[in-house]
Design a protein around this motif. Structure first.
Motif, PDB file in Angstrom:
ATOM      1  N   VAL A 169       0.848  -1.196   0.000  1.00 38.31           N
ATOM      2  CA  VAL A 169       0.000   0.000   0.000  1.00 38.31           C
ATOM      3  C   VAL A 169       0.881   1.243   0.000  1.00 38.31           C
ATOM      4  CG1 VAL A 169      -1.908  -1.167   1.160  1.00 38.31           C
ATOM      5  CG2 VAL A 169      -0.133  -0.026   2.530  1.00 38.31           C
ATOM      6  N   SER A 170       0.251   2.398  -0.153  1.00 38.35           N
ATOM      7  CA  SER A 170       0.997   3.653  -0.191  1.00 38.35           C
ATOM      8  C   SER A 170       1.472   4.053   1.206  1.00 38.35           C
ATOM      9  CB  SER A 170       0.130   4.764  -0.777  1.00 38.35           C
ATOM     10  OG  SER A 170      -0.914   5.108   0.126  1.00 38.35           O
ATOM     11  N   ASP A 171       2.506   4.889   1.242  1.00 35.96           N
ATOM     12  CA  ASP A 171       2.984   5.434   2.513  1.00 35.96           C
ATOM     13  C   ASP A 171       1.853   6.153   3.243  1.00 35.96           C
ATOM     14  OD1 ASP A 171       5.686   4.662   2.568  1.00 35.96           O
ATOM     15  OD2 ASP A 171       6.238   6.274   1.203  1.00 35.96           O
ATOM     16  N   HIS A 172       1.071   6.909   2.485  1.00 35.77           N
ATOM     17  CA  HIS A 172      -0.027   7.678   3.080  1.00 35.77           C
ATOM     18  C   HIS A 172      -1.006   6.759   3.799  1.00 35.77           C
ATOM     19  CE1 HIS A 172      -3.130  10.769   3.463  1.00 35.77           C
ATOM     20  NE2 HIS A 172      -3.985   9.864   3.019  1.00 35.77           N
ATOM     21  N   PHE A 173      -1.409   5.671   3.144  1.00 30.50           N
ATOM     22  CA  PHE A 173      -2.376   4.773   3.755  1.00 30.50           C
ATOM     23  C   PHE A 173      -1.776   4.086   4.990  1.00 30.50           C
ATOM     24  CE2 PHE A 173      -4.505   0.655   4.202  1.00 30.50           C
ATOM     25  CZ  PHE A 173      -5.813   1.083   4.336  1.00 30.50           C
ATOM     26  N   ALA A 174      -0.536   3.637   4.885  1.00 26.65           N
ATOM     27  CA  ALA A 174       0.125   2.976   6.018  1.00 26.65           C
ATOM     28  C   ALA A 174       0.227   3.921   7.208  1.00 26.65           C
ATOM     29  CB  ALA A 174       1.505   2.481   5.608  1.00 26.65           C
ATOM     30  N   ASN A 175       0.522   5.173   6.947  1.00 28.68           N
ATOM     31  CA  ASN A 175       0.616   6.157   8.028  1.00 28.68           C
ATOM     32  C   ASN A 175      -0.741   6.386   8.694  1.00 28.68           C
ATOM     33  OD1 ASN A 175       3.364   6.517   7.624  1.00 28.68           O
ATOM     34  ND2 ASN A 175       3.093   8.257   6.229  1.00 28.68           N
ATOM     35  N   GLU A 176      -1.812   6.385   7.890  1.00 33.58           N
ATOM     36  CA  GLU A 176      -3.156   6.562   8.446  1.00 33.58           C
ATOM     37  C   GLU A 176      -3.549   5.367   9.315  1.00 33.58           C
ATOM     38  OE1 GLU A 176      -5.424   9.312   8.249  1.00 33.58           O
ATOM     39  OE2 GLU A 176      -3.405  10.069   7.870  1.00 33.58           O
ATOM     40  N   VAL A 177      -3.180   4.156   8.879  1.00 34.82           N
ATOM     41  CA  VAL A 177      -3.468   2.957   9.678  1.00 34.82           C
ATOM     42  C   VAL A 177      -2.740   3.030  11.015  1.00 34.82           C
ATOM     43  CG1 VAL A 177      -3.098   0.455   9.815  1.00 34.82           C
ATOM     44  CG2 VAL A 177      -3.977   1.474   7.706  1.00 34.82           C
ATOM     45  N   ALA A 178      -1.497   3.484  10.979  1.00 33.83           N
ATOM     46  CA  ALA A 178      -0.722   3.616  12.218  1.00 33.83           C
ATOM     47  C   ALA A 178      -1.326   4.680  13.127  1.00 33.83           C
ATOM     48  CB  ALA A 178       0.731   3.961  11.886  1.00 33.83           C
ATOM     49  N   ARG A 179      -1.803   5.772  12.533  1.00 34.24           N
ATOM     50  CA  ARG A 179      -2.362   6.862  13.322  1.00 34.24           C
ATOM     51  C   ARG A 179      -3.702   6.477  13.943  1.00 34.24           C
ATOM     52  NH1 ARG A 179      -6.064  10.830  12.653  1.00 34.24           N
ATOM     53  NH2 ARG A 179      -6.524  10.185  10.516  1.00 34.24           N
ATOM     54  N   VAL A 180      -4.558   5.848  13.151  1.00 35.53           N
ATOM     55  CA  VAL A 180      -5.919   5.546  13.600  1.00 35.53           C
ATOM     56  C   VAL A 180      -5.975   4.305  14.486  1.00 35.53           C
ATOM     57  CG1 VAL A 180      -8.220   4.860  12.812  1.00 35.53           C
ATOM     58  CG2 VAL A 180      -6.991   6.673  11.620  1.00 35.53           C
ATOM     59  N   ALA A 181      -5.252   3.261  14.086  1.00 34.04           N
ATOM     60  CA  ALA A 181      -5.382   1.969  14.768  1.00 34.04           C
ATOM     61  C   ALA A 181      -4.139   1.528  15.519  1.00 34.04           C
ATOM     62  CB  ALA A 181      -5.772   0.895  13.752  1.00 34.04           C
ATOM     63  N   LYS A 182      -3.057   2.315  15.429  1.00 37.62           N
ATOM     64  CA  LYS A 182      -1.799   1.958  16.099  1.00 37.62           C
ATOM     65  C   LYS A 182      -1.288   0.590  15.630  1.00 37.62           C
ATOM     66  CE  LYS A 182      -2.045   5.655  18.708  1.00 37.62           C
ATOM     67  NZ  LYS A 182      -3.251   6.262  18.139  1.00 37.62           N
ATOM     68  N   LEU A 183      -1.447   0.316  14.323  1.00 39.60           N
ATOM     69  CA  LEU A 183      -0.981  -0.935  13.749  1.00 39.60           C
ATOM     70  C   LEU A 183       0.157  -0.673  12.772  1.00 39.60           C
ATOM     71  CD1 LEU A 183      -4.375  -2.739  12.986  1.00 39.60           C
ATOM     72  CD2 LEU A 183      -2.749  -3.317  14.798  1.00 39.60           C
ATOM     73  N   ARG A 184       1.206  -1.462  12.865  1.00 38.28           N
ATOM     74  CA  ARG A 184       2.313  -1.359  11.919  1.00 38.28           C
ATOM     75  C   ARG A 184       1.948  -2.074  10.619  1.00 38.28           C
ATOM     76  NH1 ARG A 184       4.997  -3.607  16.177  1.00 38.28           N
ATOM     77  NH2 ARG A 184       5.479  -5.411  14.884  1.00 38.28           N
ATOM     78  N   THR A 185       2.489  -1.565   9.521  1.00 38.40           N
ATOM     79  CA  THR A 185       2.298  -2.191   8.210  1.00 38.40           C
ATOM     80  C   THR A 185       3.665  -2.430   7.602  1.00 38.40           C
ATOM     81  OG1 THR A 185       0.258  -0.924   7.907  1.00 38.40           O
ATOM     82  CG2 THR A 185       1.209  -1.928   5.951  1.00 38.40           C
ATOM     83  N   ASN A 186       3.957  -3.683   7.249  1.00 39.27           N
ATOM     84  CA  ASN A 186       5.303  -3.976   6.758  1.00 39.27           C
ATOM     85  C   ASN A 186       5.398  -4.038   5.241  1.00 39.27           C
ATOM     86  OD1 ASN A 186       3.986  -6.356   6.263  1.00 39.27           O
ATOM     87  ND2 ASN A 186       5.405  -7.680   7.387  1.00 39.27           N
ATOM     88  N   ASN A 187       4.278  -4.052   4.522  1.00 38.12           N
ATOM     89  CA  ASN A 187       4.348  -4.085   3.060  1.00 38.12           C
ATOM     90  C   ASN A 187       3.858  -2.765   2.481  1.00 38.12           C
ATOM     91  OD1 ASN A 187       1.822  -4.840   4.019  1.00 38.12           O
ATOM     92  ND2 ASN A 187       1.356  -6.151   2.277  1.00 38.12           N
ATOM     93  N   VAL A 188       4.803  -1.825   2.421  1.00 41.08           N
ATOM     94  CA  VAL A 188       4.545  -0.482   1.922  1.00 41.08           C
ATOM     95  C   VAL A 188       5.439  -0.238   0.722  1.00 41.08           C
ATOM     96  CG1 VAL A 188       4.540   1.968   2.506  1.00 41.08           C
ATOM     97  CG2 VAL A 188       4.011   0.283   4.261  1.00 41.08           C
ATOM     98  N   SER A 189       4.881   0.405  -0.290  1.00 43.74           N
ATOM     99  CA  SER A 189       5.658   0.701  -1.499  1.00 43.74           C
ATOM    100  C   SER A 189       5.682   2.202  -1.747  1.00 43.74           C
ATOM    101  CB  SER A 189       5.064  -0.017  -2.715  1.00 43.74           C
ATOM    102  OG  SER A 189       5.728   0.377  -3.904  1.00 43.74           O
TER     103      SER A 189
END
Length: 200
Positions: free
Chosen positions: A76-96
């Motif tokens: 997913v995009s950096d933007h989406f991964a950052n929003e997931v981290a902000r909203v749900a406090k979840l890390r995302t390891n597959n970011v492009s």
């Protein structure tokens, strides 16, 4: 939580693979199944859905059970991964860094429930609002008191009145026990998936 996704003909299936530290219980519900399947309209191709929309649908389905990390089916995009981290406090390891964030469309959509609230919403929203009804499919041997006669009647009546409402049959509600939506936004998953086909 790892989410994978596969398509066979018109059927799209999410599969959840919990990590060791993920939770199998969330509030008063538990994770009853590891898969959820949607019967999509003819011509739908999951490969044509923007990665961030795939990520969003996956997030809605899996986030209640994810404890620290969520692995989406595609980068997913950096933007989406950052929003997931902000909203749900979840890390995302597959970011492009090559995936651009999904821009907001111009046509509104509505997750149509078949109830009075949805009918009122359609009346108030713009004429080109795209409505999708999340139609519960009952897996084999599953027991449910749910009666879909009223919402299906509402869908048919809206179509007769010239307001198209599309149905997407799915078993998302059977992911949890007791049966029901894991989060309030779960009924929007079919609408999110239809976005690329009709809402640009």
């Amino acid at each position: 939580m790892k989410i994978s996704i596969q398509q066979q003909a018109d059927y799209v299936t999410f599969e959840l693979t919990p990590h060791e530290d993920d939770r199998l219980e969330y509030r008063t519900a538990s994770l009853a199944r590891r898969t959820a399947t949607l019967e999509m309209p003819k011509g739908f191709k999951v490969s044509e859905v923007h990665p961030d929309l795939l990520g969003l649908a996956s997030f809605i389905i899996a986030s209640p059970w994810a404890a620290k990390q969520i692995e989406f089916p595609v980068p997913v995009s950096d933007h989406f991964a950052n929003e997931v981290a902000r909203v749900a406090k979840l890390r995302t390891n597959n970011v492009s860094t090559t995936v651009q964030k999904r821009e907001t469309g111009t046509r509104p959509g509505l997750s149509f429930s078949g109830g009075v609230d949805s009918m009122a919403a359609l009346e108030l929203m713009p004429e080109d609002t795209f409505a999708v009804f999340s139609h519960r499919a009952r897996p084999e041997k599953a027991v449910s008191l749910y009666n879909d006669a009223a919402p299906l009647y509402a869908v048919d009546e809206m179509n007769k009145a010239g307001q198209p409402v599309h149905k997407v049959v799915n078993d998302i509600e059977f992911l949890r026990k007791p049966i029901g939506f894991s989060v309030d936004t779960s009924p929007s998953v079919p609408l999110i998936f239809c976005w690329e086909m009709w809402l640009h």
